[in-house]
Every structure is written in C-alpha cells, then in structure tokens.
Design a protein around this motif. Structure first.
Motif, PDB file in Angstrom:
ATOM      1  N   ASN A  73      54.355 -24.229  14.053  1.00 34.80           N
ATOM      2  CA  ASN A  73      55.666 -23.585  14.032  1.00 34.80           C
ATOM      3  C   ASN A  73      56.764 -24.624  14.288  1.00 34.80           C
ATOM      4  OD1 ASN A  73      57.996 -22.079  14.568  1.00 34.80           O
ATOM      5  ND2 ASN A  73      56.842 -20.411  15.510  1.00 34.80           N
ATOM      6  N   TYR A  74      57.688 -24.764  13.323  1.00 35.13           N
ATOM      7  CA  TYR A  74      58.816 -25.680  13.454  1.00 35.13           C
ATOM      8  C   TYR A  74      60.105 -24.959  13.832  1.00 35.13           C
ATOM      9  CZ  TYR A  74      56.468 -29.911  11.844  1.00 35.13           C
ATOM     10  OH  TYR A  74      55.654 -31.020  11.748  1.00 35.13           O
ATOM     11  N   GLY A  75      60.011 -23.674  14.109  1.00 33.98           N
ATOM     12  CA  GLY A  75      61.174 -22.930  14.567  1.00 33.98           C
ATOM     13  C   GLY A  75      62.030 -22.370  13.447  1.00 33.98           C
ATOM     14  N   SER A  76      63.070 -21.681  13.851  1.00 33.71           N
ATOM     15  CA  SER A  76      63.983 -21.044  12.902  1.00 33.71           C
ATOM     16  C   SER A  76      64.787 -22.101  12.149  1.00 33.71           C
ATOM     17  CB  SER A  76      64.926 -20.094  13.632  1.00 33.71           C
ATOM     18  OG  SER A  76      65.859 -19.519  12.734  1.00 33.71           O
ATOM     19  N   VAL A  77      64.833 -21.973  10.820  1.00 31.50           N
ATOM     20  CA  VAL A  77      65.557 -22.940   9.994  1.00 31.50           C
ATOM     21  C   VAL A  77      66.537 -22.263   9.040  1.00 31.50           C
ATOM     22  CG1 VAL A  77      63.758 -24.714  10.093  1.00 31.50           C
ATOM     23  CG2 VAL A  77      63.688 -22.970   8.283  1.00 31.50           C
ATOM     24  N   GLY A  78      66.696 -20.952   9.178  1.00 30.20           N
ATOM     25  CA  GLY A  78      67.599 -20.263   8.265  1.00 30.20           C
ATOM     26  C   GLY A  78      67.518 -18.760   8.403  1.00 30.20           C
ATOM     27  N   SER A  79      67.841 -18.079   7.316  1.00 27.81           N
ATOM     28  CA  SER A  79      67.883 -16.621   7.338  1.00 27.81           C
ATOM     29  C   SER A  79      67.577 -16.062   5.958  1.00 27.81           C
ATOM     30  CB  SER A  79      69.274 -16.145   7.792  1.00 27.81           C
ATOM     31  OG  SER A  79      70.268 -16.584   6.864  1.00 27.81           O
ATOM     32  N   TRP A  80      67.304 -14.762   5.928  1.00 28.79           N
ATOM     33  CA  TRP A  80      67.140 -14.086   4.649  1.00 28.79           C
ATOM     34  C   TRP A  80      68.017 -12.847   4.624  1.00 28.79           C
ATOM     35  CZ3 TRP A  80      65.217  -9.088   3.977  1.00 28.79           C
ATOM     36  CH2 TRP A  80      64.559  -8.510   5.058  1.00 28.79           C
ATOM     37  N   SER A  81      68.397 -12.449   3.416  1.00 30.60           N
ATOM     38  CA  SER A  81      69.260 -11.294   3.251  1.00 30.60           C
ATOM     39  C   SER A  81      69.009 -10.691   1.875  1.00 30.60           C
ATOM     40  CB  SER A  81      70.735 -11.695   3.397  1.00 30.60           C
ATOM     41  OG  SER A  81      71.095 -12.636   2.382  1.00 30.60           O
ATOM     42  N   LEU A  82      69.637  -9.558   1.625  1.00 27.72           N
ATOM     43  CA  LEU A  82      69.476  -8.872   0.347  1.00 27.72           C
ATOM     44  C   LEU A  82      70.804  -8.765  -0.381  1.00 27.72           C
ATOM     45  CD1 LEU A  82      67.167  -5.873   1.348  1.00 27.72           C
ATOM     46  CD2 LEU A  82      66.481  -8.022   0.278  1.00 27.72           C
ATOM     47  N   GLY A  83      70.740  -8.853  -1.699  1.00 27.58           N
ATOM     48  CA  GLY A  83      71.861  -8.540  -2.563  1.00 27.58           C
ATOM     49  C   GLY A  83      71.400  -7.485  -3.549  1.00 27.58           C
ATOM     50  N   THR A  84      72.208  -7.129  -4.500  1.00 28.11           N
ATOM     51  CA  THR A  84      71.814  -6.151  -5.506  1.00 28.11           C
ATOM     52  C   THR A  84      70.743  -6.746  -6.403  1.00 28.11           C
ATOM     53  OG1 THR A  84      74.047  -5.204  -5.495  1.00 28.11           O
ATOM     54  CG2 THR A  84      72.626  -4.661  -7.359  1.00 28.11           C
ATOM     55  N   GLY A  85      69.520  -6.233  -6.267  1.00 21.50           N
ATOM     56  CA  GLY A  85      68.410  -6.762  -7.052  1.00 21.50           C
ATOM     57  C   GLY A  85      68.018  -8.169  -6.673  1.00 21.50           C
ATOM     58  N   GLN A  86      68.333  -8.583  -5.448  1.00 21.95           N
ATOM     59  CA  GLN A  86      68.056  -9.966  -5.047  1.00 21.95           C
ATOM     60  C   GLN A  86      67.559 -10.054  -3.614  1.00 21.95           C
ATOM     61  OE1 GLN A  86      71.793 -12.010  -5.646  1.00 21.95           O
ATOM     62  NE2 GLN A  86      71.235 -12.622  -7.733  1.00 21.95           N
ATOM     63  N   LEU A  87      66.579 -10.921  -3.410  1.00 25.56           N
ATOM     64  CA  LEU A  87      66.169 -11.361  -2.085  1.00 25.56           C
ATOM     65  C   LEU A  87      66.630 -12.803  -1.942  1.00 25.56           C
ATOM     66  CD1 LEU A  87      64.496 -11.279   0.582  1.00 25.56           C
ATOM     67  CD2 LEU A  87      62.524 -12.001  -0.780  1.00 25.56           C
ATOM     68  N   ASN A  88      67.450 -13.063  -0.926  1.00 22.28           N
ATOM     69  CA  ASN A  88      68.014 -14.396  -0.726  1.00 22.28           C
ATOM     70  C   ASN A  88      67.401 -15.034   0.516  1.00 22.28           C
ATOM     71  OD1 ASN A  88      70.050 -13.958  -2.856  1.00 22.28           O
ATOM     72  ND2 ASN A  88      70.904 -12.484  -1.404  1.00 22.28           N
ATOM     73  N   ILE A  89      66.838 -16.225   0.350  1.00 26.26           N
ATOM     74  CA  ILE A  89      66.243 -16.973   1.454  1.00 26.26           C
ATOM     75  C   ILE A  89      66.964 -18.309   1.552  1.00 26.26           C
ATOM     76  CG2 ILE A  89      64.129 -18.003   2.375  1.00 26.26           C
ATOM     77  CD1 ILE A  89      62.554 -16.012   0.626  1.00 26.26           C
ATOM     78  N   SER A  90      67.580 -18.567   2.710  1.00 22.72           N
ATOM     79  CA  SER A  90      68.323 -19.801   2.932  1.00 22.72           C
ATOM     80  C   SER A  90      67.667 -20.579   4.059  1.00 22.72           C
ATOM     81  CB  SER A  90      69.781 -19.484   3.285  1.00 22.72           C
ATOM     82  OG  SER A  90      70.518 -20.657   3.525  1.00 22.72           O
ATOM     83  N   ALA A  91      67.372 -21.865   3.825  1.00 26.10           N
ATOM     84  CA  ALA A  91      66.645 -22.635   4.832  1.00 26.10           C
ATOM     85  C   ALA A  91      66.955 -24.114   4.720  1.00 26.10           C
ATOM     86  CB  ALA A  91      65.144 -22.424   4.683  1.00 26.10           C
ATOM     87  N   ASP A  92      66.937 -24.800   5.872  1.00 27.85           N
ATOM     88  CA  ASP A  92      67.079 -26.248   5.933  1.00 27.85           C
ATOM     89  C   ASP A  92      65.684 -26.852   6.094  1.00 27.85           C
ATOM     90  OD1 ASP A  92      67.612 -28.903   6.479  1.00 27.85           O
ATOM     91  OD2 ASP A  92      69.347 -28.470   7.747  1.00 27.85           O
ATOM     92  N   LEU A  93      65.269 -27.659   5.130  1.00 27.94           N
ATOM     93  CA  LEU A  93      63.916 -28.218   5.110  1.00 27.94           C
ATOM     94  C   LEU A  93      63.862 -29.649   5.642  1.00 27.94           C
ATOM     95  CD1 LEU A  93      62.685 -26.907   1.639  1.00 27.94           C
ATOM     96  CD2 LEU A  93      62.472 -25.831   3.886  1.00 27.94           C
ATOM     97  N   ALA A  94      64.894 -30.066   6.391  1.00 27.50           N
ATOM     98  CA  ALA A  94      64.964 -31.440   6.867  1.00 27.50           C
ATOM     99  C   ALA A  94      63.803 -31.809   7.778  1.00 27.50           C
ATOM    100  CB  ALA A  94      66.291 -31.672   7.598  1.00 27.50           C
ATOM    101  N   SER A  95      63.283 -30.859   8.533  1.00 23.61           N
ATOM    102  CA  SER A  95      62.204 -31.168   9.477  1.00 23.61           C
ATOM    103  C   SER A  95      60.830 -31.199   8.820  1.00 23.61           C
ATOM    104  CB  SER A  95      62.208 -30.170  10.633  1.00 23.61           C
ATOM    105  OG  SER A  95      62.167 -28.835  10.156  1.00 23.61           O
ATOM    106  N   SER A  96      60.758 -30.923   7.526  1.00 18.78           N
ATOM    107  CA  SER A  96      59.496 -31.011   6.790  1.00 18.78           C
ATOM    108  C   SER A  96      59.438 -32.346   6.047  1.00 18.78           C
ATOM    109  CB  SER A  96      59.386 -29.862   5.787  1.00 18.78           C
ATOM    110  OG  SER A  96      60.239 -30.092   4.668  1.00 18.78           O
TER     111      SER A  96
END
Length: 269
Positions: free
Chosen positions: A190-213
């Motif tokens: 587990n590298y911890g929380s790196v972002g968030s997810w949300s919904l739009g119309t007909g969309q699943l949005n996933i936002s994340a910072d991958l710097a620690s990978s």
C-alpha cells in the motif's frame, strides 16, 4: 550572445521543459473482448447496463486522469444484488496498470466473437499487472479516494480478485481480474492515497499521481478496467510523455538565476 539573449534562451529552455510534462489526451476504444466471450461477444448481458466504449488517458507529468466512458457509470450497487457475493450488487472495479501490454492472443475465426484476437485472455495469461489503483466506496456512486498498490506476486492470481469470485449466479465474464487482493502485505504493498474518483454523465473518472510508482520509467502505460462482474472490460496501452529529471530542471533554473545576477551586475557597473 548578449547576457539578455542568453537569459532569454535559458528561459525558453526552462519553459519548454515545463511544457513537455503535459500530453494531449489519448482515446483508446474498447477493442478488447477477453476470455469467456461465449455467444455474447464484447458485452455479456445488456449493453445499456455494462457497455464500455472507450478510455481517455490524459497525462500531465506524473498526474493522470483516466476517463472510462461506460453505461455502467452511476449504477454501482443497484444491479443484480441477489447474484453477487454478500448482496452488494455489481460495483466499480479497480484500475490495473503495467508498463507493457502483452495480452494473450488467438487467431480470429469469422463468427466466433474473437474479432480482435483476445478471446483467450484472462488473469492467468497475458499482461502481468504490477500496480493498481483501488477505488474506495466502490458500491456507491458518490466518488471517493484512490489508493496506489504495488502488485508483487508472480501472477495476477496472487494479487487480484477475479470476477467469478464476486458473483454467485447469472451470466458474467469469468476469469477476469477486477479488484485488488490487499490481504497479503508482502505481495500487495500500500502506497497510500494518490487521488480520487468521481462520476460524470456516462463516465467514471479516476485521477491519480503515479510519481511514487516506477511506471514513469517505461515508454508506455498499460491498463485494465471492468466492473466487478467483468461483463465488459477494457484493456490497452498509451505512450508515456517522459518527465524530465528533477536535476535537469534544477540545473537550468540555477543557470538562469546566474544569468540574471550577471546581467544586474553588468548594469550596475
């Protein structure tokens, strides 16, 4: 070259390095079928419930926005609760990532629903996923946090929960990795929380910072996503925009500062 001209040149270089962090969004259409297509083809069950049309990946340095265009957006926890383990209904799966996409392929035969040659691909073959983004509150539709995990198992079976392990009846695409198996801390880190997810119309949005990978070290980024029943799954890869080494930007910044100081001293003299 004058001090002013050299300063302007260095400024342009620095701005160019900063601008190079961003890349135009890339759209990957859902050309992946996956194993257990049977007579269903791309989508098992109703298209209105499960169809995934594409994934849009936008990169700005190590920050990524993944937009899944799917009819499933907004329906988590509301469909076929009696056919799911624990009565949870079907939820949003996690996003699996790797540096190279190597799906199991077969030779398509007309009429057998394997038009893209991926009808044998499942969690036991093809791409070994090395990182994953876990969605909190996956059976709700209000969004949540995204946690980064490194997947260290020798196969996907060590680090992923499969679609058939979450379903108790009905029709689904089995053998697909859908959520991260985070019980073994030696295999799933587990590298911890790196972002968030949300919904739009007909969309699943996933936002994340991958710097620690270490995903930024490669030339491409492969991905895999589906709802927990895997009635539709999207896989593919996009080219990565390389992030300049921090030392490079630091050296240019230092040189730029030095040129400004020299220019000011020249004026004072």
């Amino acid at each position: 070259m004058s001090n002013y001209g050299m300063t302007a040149t260095l400024a342009a270089v620095l701005l160019g390095l900063s601008g190079s962090l961003a890349a135009a969004p890339i759209t990957v259409n859902d050309d992946y079928v996956g194993s257990d297509a049977g007579t269903y083809g791309d989508v098992v069950g109703e298209d209105d419930y499960f169809d995934i049309s594409s994934m849009v990946v936008a990169q700005n340095g190590s920050q990524f926005d993944f937009t899944v265009n799917t009819n499933f957006a907004g329906q988590s926890g509301t469909l076929f609760n009696d056919l799911t383990l624990g009565g949870t209904g079907i939820g949003y799966g996690d996003l699996f990532l790797a540096n190279q996409w190597t799906p199991e392929q077969s030779v398509p035969t007309p009429g057998d629903n394997s038009e893209n040659g991926y009808d044998k691909d499942d969690a036991t073959n093809g791409t070994k996923w090395t990182w994953g983004l876990m969605l909190s509150d996956r059976y709700e539709n209000g969004g949540g946090d995204v946690t980064l995990f490194q997947l260290l198992g020798t196969s996907n079976l060590d680090t992923a929960i499969l679609s058939d392990q979450l379903m108790t009846g009905g029709a689904w695409r089995y053998g697909q990795e859908v959520t991260i198996k985070d019980g073994n801390q030696e295999l799933v880190v587990n590298y911890g929380s790196v972002g968030s997810w949300s919904l739009g119309t007909g969309q699943l949005n996933i936002s994340a910072d991958l710097a620690s990978s270490d995903l930024m070290d490669g030339d491409s980024l492969a991905f895999h996503w589906g709802m927990t029943c895997a009635n539709d799954v999207i896989e593919g890869e996009v080219d990565l925009k390389k992030v300049p080494e921090p030392g490079t930007i630091g050296l240019v910044s230092l040189a730029l500062a030095g040129m400004f100081i020299m220019r000011r001293r020249s004026k004072a003299a």
